[in-house]
Scaffold this active site. Structure first.
Site, mmCIF file in Angstrom:
data_model
loop_
_atom_site.group_PDB
_atom_site.id
_atom_site.type_symbol
_atom_site.label_atom_id
_atom_site.label_comp_id
_atom_site.label_asym_id
_atom_site.label_seq_id
_atom_site.Cartn_x
_atom_site.Cartn_y
_atom_site.Cartn_z
ATOM 1 N N GLN A 154 0.836 -1.205 0.000
ATOM 2 C CA GLN A 154 0.000 0.000 0.000
ATOM 3 C C GLN A 154 0.872 1.258 0.000
ATOM 4 O OE1 GLN A 154 -3.237 0.622 -0.356
ATOM 5 N NE2 GLN A 154 -3.680 -1.531 -0.725
ATOM 6 N N SER A 155 1.904 1.259 -0.806
ATOM 7 C CA SER A 155 2.859 2.365 -0.829
ATOM 8 C C SER A 155 2.238 3.653 -1.360
ATOM 9 C CB SER A 155 4.053 1.981 -1.711
ATOM 10 O OG SER A 155 4.860 3.106 -1.985
ATOM 11 N N ASN A 156 2.326 4.711 -0.553
ATOM 12 C CA ASN A 156 1.916 6.038 -1.004
ATOM 13 C C ASN A 156 2.868 6.559 -2.085
ATOM 14 O OD1 ASN A 156 -0.330 6.570 0.900
ATOM 15 N ND2 ASN A 156 1.294 6.427 2.428
ATOM 16 N N CYS B 108 4.526 4.848 -4.293
ATOM 17 C CA CYS B 108 4.236 4.213 -5.578
ATOM 18 C C CYS B 108 2.987 4.817 -6.205
ATOM 19 C CB CYS B 108 4.073 2.706 -5.384
ATOM 20 S SG CYS B 108 5.637 1.830 -5.121
#
Length: 332
Positions: A72-74, A76
Site C-alpha cells: 500500500q505504498s503512497n 508508488c
C-alpha cells in the site's frame, strides 16, 4: 537555491499551515503542515520529491519511471500519478502478492492502477526492502535493454535529488511561520526511508548558513521512525542531507548532533499497526477532521503526542506536525 535545478511542476504549493485541536496531556500549541494536500494523485509528501526526481528524469530523456514500495505504498501511488501527468510509463515493484481475484485492488493499489501503472508483485514481506530493491535493479536493466530509457527511483524517492523537495519545504514552512509571527520549537514528521528527514535538515542548514536563522532559533527537526532501517541509522541521514546541500550549491554541512530519530513508536515492524498509532488516527479524525493512516502518518502522530505527554514542550512552545498524507491506505 532551487531555481536552476530541473523540476517538474506537480504539487499544489504552498500547502496550508493550520492550527490543530489542543493536544491531550500537553499545553503546547500544535500546528499541522498539510502536505496531505499537495494535490497530485491524492496528495502526500512524495509530490515534493517527485517534482525534482521527475525533473531530473525528463532532463535525462527518460521514457519510463520505476520505483518500489510496500503493498500500500503512497510513494508508488504518487509516482504512478506523476507518470500519468507527464506521459511517462510507470512500473511499480510491490511487496506481497497480486490481489485475488484480479480486479479487486483497494486503497493505493487501486489508485495506482487507475493512473495506468504496471504492477509487479514480488511476494516479499512488507519490511523486506532489500528484496524489492534487487527486483528494481533487475527490471531497470530489462527495460533499458528494451529501449524504454527507465529512470529508476529507490524506495521512498530518498535520494539527494528527492531530498530537494523537503529542503524547499523547510523554507516554505519558515516563510509561513514568520508570516504568522511564530517560530516553532520543533518540526515533527514520520520517517521511513530518510529522504524527508534529510531534506528538512538540509533546508535548516541552508537557512542557518544564510543568516536567516541561527542554530539557537532554528526549530528542532524530530523524526518519528516507523521502519527499522531508519531507526538503526540507515540510510546515513547526514550524508544524504549533505548531498542535498551540494545540489543546492550551499557549502554548509549538517551537524550529526542535529539528527534525531525516535524509534519508540514503530511497534513490531513497518506496516504493523500499533495501539498508540490507532489512537492517534482516531484523535486526528475526531478532534481535527484529519485522515491519517495506520502505517505511516498515524504512527508519526502517535510519537508527537507521546513526546508532548512526556513534557518535551511547554505551553510556550509551538510544534509543527508535517502531515505527509497516506489516507488512501485507510480504504485498503
Amino acid at each position: 537555491m532551487f531555481d536552476d535545478l530541473p523540476r517538474a511542476p506537480l504539487a499544489t504549493l504552498p500547502t496550508p499551515l493550520e492550527t490543530a485541536a489542543p493536544m491531550p496531556n500537553s499545553a503546547a500549541r500544535l500546528w499541522v503542515k498539510r502536505d496531505d494536500l499537495t494535490g497530485l494523485g491524492g496528495g502526500g509528501n512524495k509530490a515534493r520529491k517527485l517534482e525534482f526526481l521527475c525533473g531530473d528524469a525528463l532532463e535525462a530523456g527518460a521514457r519510463s519511471l520505476i520505483t518500489v514500495g510496500a503493498a500500500q505504498s503512497n510513494h508508488c501511488r504518487m509516482t504512478a500519478a506523476a507518470g500519468a501527468r507527464l506521459g511517462l510509463e510507470v512500473h511499480l515493484i510491490l511487496s506481497g502478492d497480486a490481489p485475488e481475484p484480479p480486479g479487486t485492488e483497494t486503497g493505493n493499489q487501486l489508485l495506482s492502477k487507475m493512473f495506468g501503472a504496471q504492477m509487479h508483485y514480488t511476494g516479499a514481506a512488507e519490511s523486506h526492502w532489500g528484496q524489492l530493491e534487487i527486483a528494481r535493479e533487475a527490471l531497470t536493466d530489462q527495460l533499458a535493454g528494451e529501449g524504454l530509457a527507465p529512470y529508476s527511483i529507490p524506495i521512498g524517492g530518498s535520494t539527494a535529488v528527492g531530498g530537494l523537495g523537503y529542503a524547499a519545504a523547510f523554507v516554505e514552512l519558515i516563510d509561513q511561520c514568520e508570516a504568522a509571527d511564530r517560530m516553532p520549537s520543533a518540526i515533527v514528521f514520520t520517517s521511513s526511508s530518510g529522504g524527508t528527514h534529510a531534506g528538512l535538515l538540509a533546508g535548516r542548514a541552508a537557512l542557518i548558513a544564510s543568516g536567516r536563522l541561527t542554530a539557537d532559533t532554528a526549530p528542532d527537526v524530530v523524526a518519528i521512525g516507523v521502519a527499522k532501517g531508519v531507526v538503526m541509522g540507515l540510510p546515513d541521514i547526514a550524508e544524504l542531507a549533505d548531498g542535498v546541500l551540494d545540489l543546492m550549491g550551499v557549502a554548509a554541512r549538517v551537524d550529526p548532533n542535529d539528527i534525531e530519530v525516535d524509534g519508540r513508536w514503530i511497534g513490531d515492524d513497518y506496516a504493523v499497526p500499533t495501539a498508540a498509532g490507532d489512537a492517534a488516527v482516531e484523535w486526528a479524525a475526531m478532534a481535527n477532521g484529519l485522515l491519517v493512516d495506520r502505517t505511516y502518518s498515524g504512527k508519526g502522530l502517535s510519537g508527537l503526542l507521546g513526546l508532548a505527554a512526556e513534557g518535551r514542550w511547554s505551553a510556550d512552545d509551538d510544534v509543527v506536525f508535517i502531515h505527509t498524507g497516506g489516507w488512501p491506505a485507510l480504504f485498503a
